[in-house]
Motif scaffolding. Structure first.
Motif, PDB file in Angstrom:
ATOM      1  N   LEU A  42       0.839  -1.194   0.000  1.00  0.00           N
ATOM      2  CA  LEU A  42       0.000   0.000   0.000  1.00  0.00           C
ATOM      3  C   LEU A  42       0.874   1.243   0.000  1.00  0.00           C
ATOM      4  O   LEU A  42       2.059   1.192   0.322  1.00  0.00           O
ATOM      5  CB  LEU A  42      -0.901   0.029   1.243  1.00  0.00           C
ATOM      6  N   SER A  43       0.276   2.367  -0.330  1.00  0.00           N
ATOM      7  CA  SER A  43       0.972   3.641  -0.177  1.00  0.00           C
ATOM      8  C   SER A  43       0.931   4.054   1.279  1.00  0.00           C
ATOM      9  O   SER A  43      -0.022   3.753   2.004  1.00  0.00           O
ATOM     10  CB  SER A  43       0.315   4.709  -1.056  1.00  0.00           C
ATOM     11  N   GLY A  44       1.998   4.715   1.729  1.00  0.00           N
ATOM     12  CA  GLY A  44       2.079   5.199   3.092  1.00  0.00           C
ATOM     13  C   GLY A  44       2.798   6.538   3.124  1.00  0.00           C
ATOM     14  O   GLY A  44       3.025   7.167   2.092  1.00  0.00           O
ATOM     15  N   GLY A  45       3.188   6.962   4.328  1.00  0.00           N
ATOM     16  CA  GLY A  45       3.778   8.285   4.491  1.00  0.00           C
ATOM     17  C   GLY A  45       2.685   9.289   4.820  1.00  0.00           C
ATOM     18  O   GLY A  45       1.587   9.240   4.255  1.00  0.00           O
ATOM     19  N   MET A  46       2.972  10.201   5.732  1.00  0.00           N
ATOM     20  CA  MET A  46       1.935  11.090   6.251  1.00  0.00           C
ATOM     21  C   MET A  46       1.283  11.945   5.173  1.00  0.00           C
ATOM     22  O   MET A  46       0.058  12.006   5.057  1.00  0.00           O
ATOM     23  CB  MET A  46       2.515  11.973   7.352  1.00  0.00           C
ATOM     24  N   ALA A  47       2.083  12.638   4.364  1.00  0.00           N
ATOM     25  CA  ALA A  47       1.507  13.523   3.353  1.00  0.00           C
ATOM     26  C   ALA A  47       0.769  12.737   2.284  1.00  0.00           C
ATOM     27  O   ALA A  47      -0.318  13.122   1.844  1.00  0.00           O
ATOM     28  CB  ALA A  47       2.599  14.391   2.726  1.00  0.00           C
ATOM     29  N   ALA A  48       1.360  11.610   1.852  1.00  0.00           N
ATOM     30  CA  ALA A  48       0.707  10.798   0.826  1.00  0.00           C
ATOM     31  C   ALA A  48      -0.603  10.225   1.344  1.00  0.00           C
ATOM     32  O   ALA A  48      -1.639  10.255   0.649  1.00  0.00           O
ATOM     33  CB  ALA A  48       1.646   9.689   0.365  1.00  0.00           C
ATOM     34  N   ASN A  49      -0.593   9.685   2.554  1.00  0.00           N
ATOM     35  CA  ASN A  49      -1.816   9.126   3.131  1.00  0.00           C
ATOM     36  C   ASN A  49      -2.884  10.199   3.328  1.00  0.00           C
ATOM     37  O   ASN A  49      -4.061   9.978   3.043  1.00  0.00           O
ATOM     38  CB  ASN A  49      -1.507   8.459   4.467  1.00  0.00           C
ATOM     39  N   ALA A  50      -2.489  11.356   3.832  1.00  0.00           N
ATOM     40  CA  ALA A  50      -3.451  12.436   4.016  1.00  0.00           C
ATOM     41  C   ALA A  50      -4.019  12.892   2.672  1.00  0.00           C
ATOM     42  O   ALA A  50      -5.195  13.253   2.574  1.00  0.00           O
ATOM     43  CB  ALA A  50      -2.802  13.606   4.743  1.00  0.00           C
ATOM     44  N   SER A  51      -3.190  12.856   1.631  1.00  0.00           N
ATOM     45  CA  SER A  51      -3.659  13.239   0.300  1.00  0.00           C
ATOM     46  C   SER A  51      -4.753  12.291  -0.182  1.00  0.00           C
ATOM     47  O   SER A  51      -5.796  12.723  -0.692  1.00  0.00           O
ATOM     48  CB  SER A  51      -2.492  13.226  -0.693  1.00  0.00           C
ATOM     49  N   ILE A  52      -4.508  10.990  -0.030  1.00  0.00           N
ATOM     50  CA  ILE A  52      -5.507  10.006  -0.459  1.00  0.00           C
ATOM     51  C   ILE A  52      -6.780  10.144   0.372  1.00  0.00           C
ATOM     52  O   ILE A  52      -7.897  10.119  -0.162  1.00  0.00           O
ATOM     53  CB  ILE A  52      -4.927   8.586  -0.343  1.00  0.00           C
ATOM     54  N   ALA A  53      -6.615  10.305   1.680  1.00  0.00           N
ATOM     55  CA  ALA A  53      -7.785  10.440   2.554  1.00  0.00           C
ATOM     56  C   ALA A  53      -8.601  11.680   2.197  1.00  0.00           C
ATOM     57  O   ALA A  53      -9.843  11.636   2.181  1.00  0.00           O
ATOM     58  CB  ALA A  53      -7.335  10.501   4.012  1.00  0.00           C
ATOM     59  N   ALA A  54      -7.927  12.788   1.918  1.00  0.00           N
ATOM     60  CA  ALA A  54      -8.638  14.015   1.555  1.00  0.00           C
ATOM     61  C   ALA A  54      -9.341  13.868   0.213  1.00  0.00           C
ATOM     62  O   ALA A  54     -10.453  14.372   0.025  1.00  0.00           O
ATOM     63  CB  ALA A  54      -7.671  15.193   1.524  1.00  0.00           C
ATOM     64  N   ALA A  55      -8.698  13.180  -0.729  1.00  0.00           N
ATOM     65  CA  ALA A  55      -9.347  12.929  -2.019  1.00  0.00           C
ATOM     66  C   ALA A  55     -10.592  12.074  -1.816  1.00  0.00           C
ATOM     67  O   ALA A  55     -11.628  12.302  -2.457  1.00  0.00           O
ATOM     68  CB  ALA A  55      -8.370  12.257  -2.974  1.00  0.00           C
ATOM     69  N   ARG A  56     -10.509  11.078  -0.928  1.00  0.00           N
ATOM     70  CA  ARG A  56     -11.680  10.261  -0.619  1.00  0.00           C
ATOM     71  C   ARG A  56     -12.802  11.110  -0.035  1.00  0.00           C
ATOM     72  O   ARG A  56     -13.983  10.847  -0.281  1.00  0.00           O
ATOM     73  CB  ARG A  56     -11.297   9.173   0.396  1.00  0.00           C
ATOM     74  N   LEU A  57     -12.442  12.131   0.718  1.00  0.00           N
ATOM     75  CA  LEU A  57     -13.439  13.014   1.329  1.00  0.00           C
ATOM     76  C   LEU A  57     -13.964  14.070   0.358  1.00  0.00           C
ATOM     77  O   LEU A  57     -14.825  14.865   0.729  1.00  0.00           O
ATOM     78  CB  LEU A  57     -12.839  13.696   2.560  1.00  0.00           C
ATOM     79  N   GLY A  58     -13.438  14.089  -0.861  1.00  0.00           N
ATOM     80  CA  GLY A  58     -13.987  14.966  -1.893  1.00  0.00           C
ATOM     81  C   GLY A  58     -13.165  16.172  -2.252  1.00  0.00           C
ATOM     82  O   GLY A  58     -13.610  17.016  -3.036  1.00  0.00           O
TER      83      GLY A  58
END
Length: 309
Positions: A42-58
């Motif tokens: 999976l992808s990891g790392g704080m900025a990368a993970n937050a980026s994916i999570a924010a994209a999921r949130l719209g």
């Protein structure tokens, strides 16, 4: 300011890593060979993970950082793009090694992480802050110090709300970043590194004196504590859920909090939104790509409000 089509534009600055995730029954009491029940890359790392999570949130999300031109970097680029993250400002550094982690998760959803950070961020070109123009919120982590300092400084000068993910790092790095961030949001270990041998309240007060406008600390199942200058220590408990996988929950929390900042929500409402997003992530295995979307968080909060009433 809200972006086009009702979406918010976020810029993230910092760390991306390839996570090799192993699921086990329980952590051994002493070093031994432990069989894994499942494995996923999976992808990891704080900025990368937050980026994916924010994209999921719209949100519309652009990631600024660096990866190597190795196979791990190629995997990360494909994964981030597939999750809807704009990677045009993610540097591929020739000859550099990408960050790689082994993530071990037990049957209760708790995890341990072993990371080799590589040298891509150390060899990255300086961040051109002009490319940050137009974002509604900026998020940064401490892993790429030159980039994070430049980005947070730009955000403060431009009047763009900014959020620091203050995870475990050298204390002097966290102190420099907290001085530039509007909201300095620490993990418990990060706050201990920022303000050694101090209580939570004293550590948060020190971040406010450094220049943060709000200082907070996330405490996992114990929820979140935060302070404003001149105000009391406030707290919000975590939502009680049966965790399946806590990996990435903190990154989802930060992404959701950035969304709440973009919406200019009151502090407690913002923290509640972020806690709900993190709780939903803990209910699902598979990293932040399995995190909730905006509607799921709103439904979760609405259901909890009805129960409370």
């Amino acid at each position: 300011m809200m972006g086009e089509c009702g979406t918010w534009r976020l810029c993230t600055v910092g760390h991306a890593a390839l996570d090799h995730c192993f699921a086990i029954d329980t952590f051994p009491a002493q070093p031994t060979k432990t069989p894994a029940n499942a494995y996923r890359a999976l992808s990891g790392g704080m900025a990368a993970n937050a980026s994916i999570a924010a994209a999921r949130l719209g949100a519309q999300v652009r990631l600024h950082g660096a990866i190597g031109d190795d196979e791990a970097g190629a995997f990360l680029l494909r994964r981030l793009q597939a999750c809807g993250v704009d990677c045009r400002q993610l540097q591929r550094v020739p000859g550099a090694a990408s960050s790689v982690s082994a993530v071990v998760i037990d049957a209760q959803g708790e995890r341990q992480i072993f990371n080799h950070r590589g040298d891509a961020l150390l060899r990255a070109a300086p961040l051109d802050v002009s490319v940050l123009s137009g974002c509604d919120v900026l998020m940064a982590d401490p892993r790429w110090m030159p980039g994070a300092l430049a980005a947070l400084g730009w955000a403060r000068r431009a009047g763009v709300p900014s959020l620091l993910d203050g995870d475990l790092s050298p204390g002097e790095d966290l102190q420099a970043l907290a001085a530039q961030a509007d909201w300095a949001v620490f993990s418990e270990a990060g706050l201990a590194a920022f303000a050694p041998r101090r209580t939570l309240a004293d550590g948060l007060a020190a971040a406010l004196r450094a220049g943060a406008h709000l200082a907070a600390v996330t405490l996992g199942a114990q929820g979140v504590r935060w302070m404003r200058p001149g105000g009391p220590l406030r707290s919000l408990p975590a939502f009680a859920v049966q965790a399946v996988d806590t990996n990435g929950a903190g990154d989802v929390f930060h992404a959701a909090l950035a969304m709440a900042m973009a919406r200019a929500l009151p502090d407690e409402e913002a923290m509640r939104f972020a806690c709900a997003a993190a709780a939903l992530k803990c209910l699902r295995a598979g990293g932040v790509a399995e995190g909730p979307d905006y509607a799921e968080v709103e439904c979760f909060l609405a259901a909890r409000s009805l129960v409370a009433a």
